[in-house]
Write a protein that holds these residues in place. Structure first.
Motif, PDB file in Angstrom:
ATOM      1  N   HIS A  93      41.668  12.726 -57.205  1.00  0.00           N
ATOM      2  CA  HIS A  93      42.762  13.686 -57.286  1.00  0.00           C
ATOM      3  C   HIS A  93      43.008  14.129 -58.740  1.00  0.00           C
ATOM      4  O   HIS A  93      43.106  15.321 -59.032  1.00  0.00           O
ATOM      5  CB  HIS A  93      44.018  13.054 -56.677  1.00  0.00           C
ATOM      6  N   VAL A  94      43.074  13.159 -59.628  1.00  0.00           N
ATOM      7  CA  VAL A  94      43.339  13.450 -61.045  1.00  0.00           C
ATOM      8  C   VAL A  94      42.248  14.353 -61.629  1.00  0.00           C
ATOM      9  O   VAL A  94      42.540  15.333 -62.335  1.00  0.00           O
ATOM     10  CB  VAL A  94      43.454  12.129 -61.863  1.00  0.00           C
ATOM     11  N   ILE A  95      40.987  14.029 -61.324  1.00  0.00           N
ATOM     12  CA  ILE A  95      39.876  14.808 -61.894  1.00  0.00           C
ATOM     13  C   ILE A  95      39.864  16.231 -61.326  1.00  0.00           C
ATOM     14  O   ILE A  95      39.639  17.200 -62.055  1.00  0.00           O
ATOM     15  CB  ILE A  95      38.524  14.101 -61.632  1.00  0.00           C
ATOM     16  N   LYS A  96      40.136  16.346 -60.033  1.00  0.00           N
ATOM     17  CA  LYS A  96      40.163  17.697 -59.447  1.00  0.00           C
ATOM     18  C   LYS A  96      41.267  18.538 -60.083  1.00  0.00           C
ATOM     19  O   LYS A  96      41.061  19.705 -60.416  1.00  0.00           O
ATOM     20  CB  LYS A  96      40.348  17.616 -57.929  1.00  0.00           C
ATOM     21  N   GLN A  97      42.421  17.921 -60.256  1.00  0.00           N
ATOM     22  CA  GLN A  97      43.532  18.612 -60.910  1.00  0.00           C
ATOM     23  C   GLN A  97      43.145  19.038 -62.324  1.00  0.00           C
ATOM     24  O   GLN A  97      43.400  20.158 -62.744  1.00  0.00           O
ATOM     25  CB  GLN A  97      44.754  17.683 -61.007  1.00  0.00           C
ATOM     26  N   MET A  98      42.534  18.098 -63.026  1.00  0.00           N
ATOM     27  CA  MET A  98      42.148  18.373 -64.411  1.00  0.00           C
ATOM     28  C   MET A  98      41.159  19.540 -64.467  1.00  0.00           C
ATOM     29  O   MET A  98      41.291  20.441 -65.290  1.00  0.00           O
ATOM     30  CB  MET A  98      41.522  17.121 -65.039  1.00  0.00           C
ATOM     31  N   MET A  99      40.173  19.534 -63.586  1.00  0.00           N
ATOM     32  CA  MET A  99      39.155  20.591 -63.618  1.00  0.00           C
ATOM     33  C   MET A  99      39.740  21.939 -63.219  1.00  0.00           C
ATOM     34  O   MET A  99      39.181  22.971 -63.540  1.00  0.00           O
ATOM     35  CB  MET A  99      37.968  20.236 -62.711  1.00  0.00           C
ATOM     36  N   HIS A 100      40.860  21.890 -62.530  1.00  0.00           N
ATOM     37  CA  HIS A 100      41.498  23.152 -62.173  1.00  0.00           C
ATOM     38  C   HIS A 100      42.628  23.499 -63.125  1.00  0.00           C
ATOM     39  O   HIS A 100      43.479  24.322 -62.813  1.00  0.00           O
ATOM     40  CB  HIS A 100      41.933  23.126 -60.706  1.00  0.00           C
ATOM     41  N   GLY A 101      42.647  22.822 -64.262  1.00  0.00           N
ATOM     42  CA  GLY A 101      43.507  23.273 -65.343  1.00  0.00           C
ATOM     43  C   GLY A 101      44.769  22.477 -65.594  1.00  0.00           C
ATOM     44  O   GLY A 101      45.486  22.763 -66.545  1.00  0.00           O
ATOM     45  N   ALA A 102      45.052  21.460 -64.765  1.00  0.00           N
ATOM     46  CA  ALA A 102      46.264  20.679 -65.004  1.00  0.00           C
ATOM     47  C   ALA A 102      46.055  19.774 -66.214  1.00  0.00           C
ATOM     48  O   ALA A 102      44.969  19.216 -66.387  1.00  0.00           O
ATOM     49  CB  ALA A 102      46.589  19.837 -63.778  1.00  0.00           C
ATOM     50  N   PRO A 103      47.070  19.643 -67.059  1.00  0.00           N
ATOM     51  CA  PRO A 103      46.938  18.719 -68.185  1.00  0.00           C
ATOM     52  C   PRO A 103      46.916  17.283 -67.655  1.00  0.00           C
ATOM     53  O   PRO A 103      47.597  16.979 -66.674  1.00  0.00           O
ATOM     54  CB  PRO A 103      48.191  18.978 -69.018  1.00  0.00           C
ATOM     55  N   SER A 104      46.103  16.424 -68.258  1.00  0.00           N
ATOM     56  CA  SER A 104      46.094  15.030 -67.805  1.00  0.00           C
ATOM     57  C   SER A 104      47.204  14.296 -68.527  1.00  0.00           C
ATOM     58  O   SER A 104      47.577  14.653 -69.642  1.00  0.00           O
ATOM     59  CB  SER A 104      44.739  14.386 -68.081  1.00  0.00           C
ATOM     60  N   SER A 105      47.738  13.273 -67.894  1.00  0.00           N
ATOM     61  CA  SER A 105      48.802  12.527 -68.559  1.00  0.00           C
ATOM     62  C   SER A 105      48.193  11.283 -69.193  1.00  0.00           C
ATOM     63  O   SER A 105      47.180  10.764 -68.718  1.00  0.00           O
ATOM     64  CB  SER A 105      49.901  12.162 -67.561  1.00  0.00           C
ATOM     65  N   PRO A 106      48.808  10.809 -70.287  1.00  0.00           N
ATOM     66  CA  PRO A 106      48.209   9.688 -71.030  1.00  0.00           C
ATOM     67  C   PRO A 106      48.002   8.458 -70.152  1.00  0.00           C
ATOM     68  O   PRO A 106      47.055   7.711 -70.357  1.00  0.00           O
ATOM     69  CB  PRO A 106      49.238   9.395 -72.131  1.00  0.00           C
ATOM     70  N   GLU A 107      48.853   8.243 -69.142  1.00  0.00           N
ATOM     71  CA  GLU A 107      48.688   7.019 -68.339  1.00  0.00           C
ATOM     72  C   GLU A 107      47.440   7.070 -67.454  1.00  0.00           C
ATOM     73  O   GLU A 107      47.006   6.057 -66.943  1.00  0.00           O
ATOM     74  CB  GLU A 107      49.943   6.682 -67.518  1.00  0.00           C
ATOM     75  N   ASP A 108      46.849   8.266 -67.309  1.00  0.00           N
ATOM     76  CA  ASP A 108      45.588   8.337 -66.565  1.00  0.00           C
ATOM     77  C   ASP A 108      44.444   7.711 -67.359  1.00  0.00           C
ATOM     78  O   ASP A 108      43.452   7.298 -66.781  1.00  0.00           O
ATOM     79  CB  ASP A 108      45.233   9.794 -66.218  1.00  0.00           C
ATOM     80  N   ASP A 109      44.592   7.666 -68.675  1.00  0.00           N
ATOM     81  CA  ASP A 109      43.629   6.991 -69.542  1.00  0.00           C
ATOM     82  C   ASP A 109      42.187   7.311 -69.146  1.00  0.00           C
ATOM     83  O   ASP A 109      41.434   6.457 -68.706  1.00  0.00           O
ATOM     84  CB  ASP A 109      43.885   5.474 -69.477  1.00  0.00           C
ATOM     85  N   LEU A 110      41.805   8.548 -69.299  1.00  0.00           N
ATOM     86  CA  LEU A 110      40.545   9.026 -68.730  1.00  0.00           C
ATOM     87  C   LEU A 110      39.306   8.642 -69.524  1.00  0.00           C
ATOM     88  O   LEU A 110      38.205   8.669 -68.983  1.00  0.00           O
ATOM     89  CB  LEU A 110      40.608  10.552 -68.554  1.00  0.00           C
ATOM     90  N   VAL A 119      34.373  21.435 -69.856  1.00  0.00           N
ATOM     91  CA  VAL A 119      33.564  22.299 -68.999  1.00  0.00           C
ATOM     92  C   VAL A 119      34.410  23.409 -68.369  1.00  0.00           C
ATOM     93  O   VAL A 119      33.886  24.405 -67.889  1.00  0.00           O
ATOM     94  CB  VAL A 119      32.857  21.430 -67.916  1.00  0.00           C
ATOM     95  N   ARG A 120      35.732  23.214 -68.405  1.00  0.00           N
ATOM     96  CA  ARG A 120      36.623  24.202 -67.769  1.00  0.00           C
ATOM     97  C   ARG A 120      36.452  25.599 -68.322  1.00  0.00           C
ATOM     98  O   ARG A 120      36.737  26.578 -67.650  1.00  0.00           O
ATOM     99  CB  ARG A 120      38.090  23.795 -67.958  1.00  0.00           C
ATOM    100  N   LYS A 121      36.001  25.667 -69.577  1.00  0.00           N
ATOM    101  CA  LYS A 121      35.787  26.974 -70.216  1.00  0.00           C
ATOM    102  C   LYS A 121      34.698  27.765 -69.501  1.00  0.00           C
ATOM    103  O   LYS A 121      34.548  28.953 -69.736  1.00  0.00           O
ATOM    104  CB  LYS A 121      35.340  26.767 -71.673  1.00  0.00           C
ATOM    105  N   PHE A 122      33.891  27.087 -68.696  1.00  0.00           N
ATOM    106  CA  PHE A 122      32.750  27.720 -68.031  1.00  0.00           C
ATOM    107  C   PHE A 122      32.920  27.589 -66.523  1.00  0.00           C
ATOM    108  O   PHE A 122      32.364  26.674 -65.910  1.00  0.00           O
ATOM    109  CB  PHE A 122      31.449  27.050 -68.487  1.00  0.00           C
ATOM    110  N   PRO A 123      33.693  28.492 -65.933  1.00  0.00           N
ATOM    111  CA  PRO A 123      34.101  28.318 -64.529  1.00  0.00           C
ATOM    112  C   PRO A 123      32.935  28.071 -63.577  1.00  0.00           C
ATOM    113  O   PRO A 123      33.065  27.296 -62.631  1.00  0.00           O
ATOM    114  CB  PRO A 123      34.781  29.650 -64.197  1.00  0.00           C
ATOM    115  N   VAL A 124      31.776  28.659 -63.870  1.00  0.00           N
ATOM    116  CA  VAL A 124      30.657  28.493 -62.957  1.00  0.00           C
ATOM    117  C   VAL A 124      30.137  27.046 -62.963  1.00  0.00           C
ATOM    118  O   VAL A 124      29.491  26.600 -62.020  1.00  0.00           O
ATOM    119  CB  VAL A 124      29.546  29.533 -63.276  1.00  0.00           C
ATOM    120  N   ARG A 125      30.474  26.294 -64.009  1.00  0.00           N
ATOM    121  CA  ARG A 125      29.997  24.905 -64.082  1.00  0.00           C
ATOM    122  C   ARG A 125      31.007  23.893 -63.564  1.00  0.00           C
ATOM    123  O   ARG A 125      30.725  22.695 -63.529  1.00  0.00           O
ATOM    124  CB  ARG A 125      29.626  24.546 -65.524  1.00  0.00           C
ATOM    125  N   ILE A 126      32.175  24.352 -63.163  1.00  0.00           N
ATOM    126  CA  ILE A 126      33.188  23.408 -62.687  1.00  0.00           C
ATOM    127  C   ILE A 126      32.676  22.652 -61.451  1.00  0.00           C
ATOM    128  O   ILE A 126      32.887  21.453 -61.311  1.00  0.00           O
ATOM    129  CB  ILE A 126      34.527  24.144 -62.417  1.00  0.00           C
TER     130      ILE A 126
END
Ligand code: ZN
Length: 147
Positions: A93-110, A119-126
């Motif tokens: 869930h967190v990664i999908k949100q992140m790839m669709h532009g949501a900021p990650s929160s520090p507690e996710d500790d990615l 990679v978000r800058k390159f929509p075709v590579r998402i």
């Protein structure tokens, strides 16, 4: 897009996983076997999970295709080995949100996974970056239907 267009820090993390993918041995026997395809780019990914009491005892990810999809699969495997299925589900869930532009929160500790945000800058590579995660999601769904 070429990797040269990624920020250097992201690029190094992605290249490291691409060159030495983690947990790429096939796990056999496995409780879950799943595979995914990204026809847009030609990426293919196979995944096996061996479980014990709701925990991922062993994970195997084998992928073919571009560096982004392979690196993402390696990061996924490294991150989820030893984790619970609930943690796996939450991370999808967190990664999908992140790839669709949501900021990650520090507690996710990615950790290394943060580099996928580049990679978000390159929509075709998402879809490349998400292939491992959607494959895992499919595997988790299979498991729930079995219960
Ligand atoms: Zn790809």
């Amino acid at each position: 897009m070429s990797l040269e267009q990624l920020d250097e820090l992201y690029r190094e993390v992605i290249l490291d996983h691409f060159r030495s993918p983690r947990h790429h041995e096939v796990v056999e026997p496995a409780d879950v076997k799943t595979s995914g395809l990204n026809p847009l780019c030609g990426d293919e990914l196979q995944m096996q999970l061996r479980l014990n009491g709701g925990r991922i005892l062993a994970i195997g990810v084998q992928s073919k295709g571009c560096s982004i999809s392979q690196a993402s699969g390696s990061m996924l495997a490294e991150r989820l080995q030893g984790k619970t299925l609930e943690e796996a589900e939450r991370l999808v869930h967190v990664i999908k949100q992140m790839m669709h532009g949501a900021p990650s929160s520090p507690e996710d500790d990615l950790g290394d996974l943060e580099s996928l945000a580049g990679v978000r800058k390159f929509p075709v590579r998402i879809k490349c970056a998400l292939l491992g995660w959607t494959t895992l999601e499919e595997g988790l769904k299979q498991l729930k239907e079995k219960d």
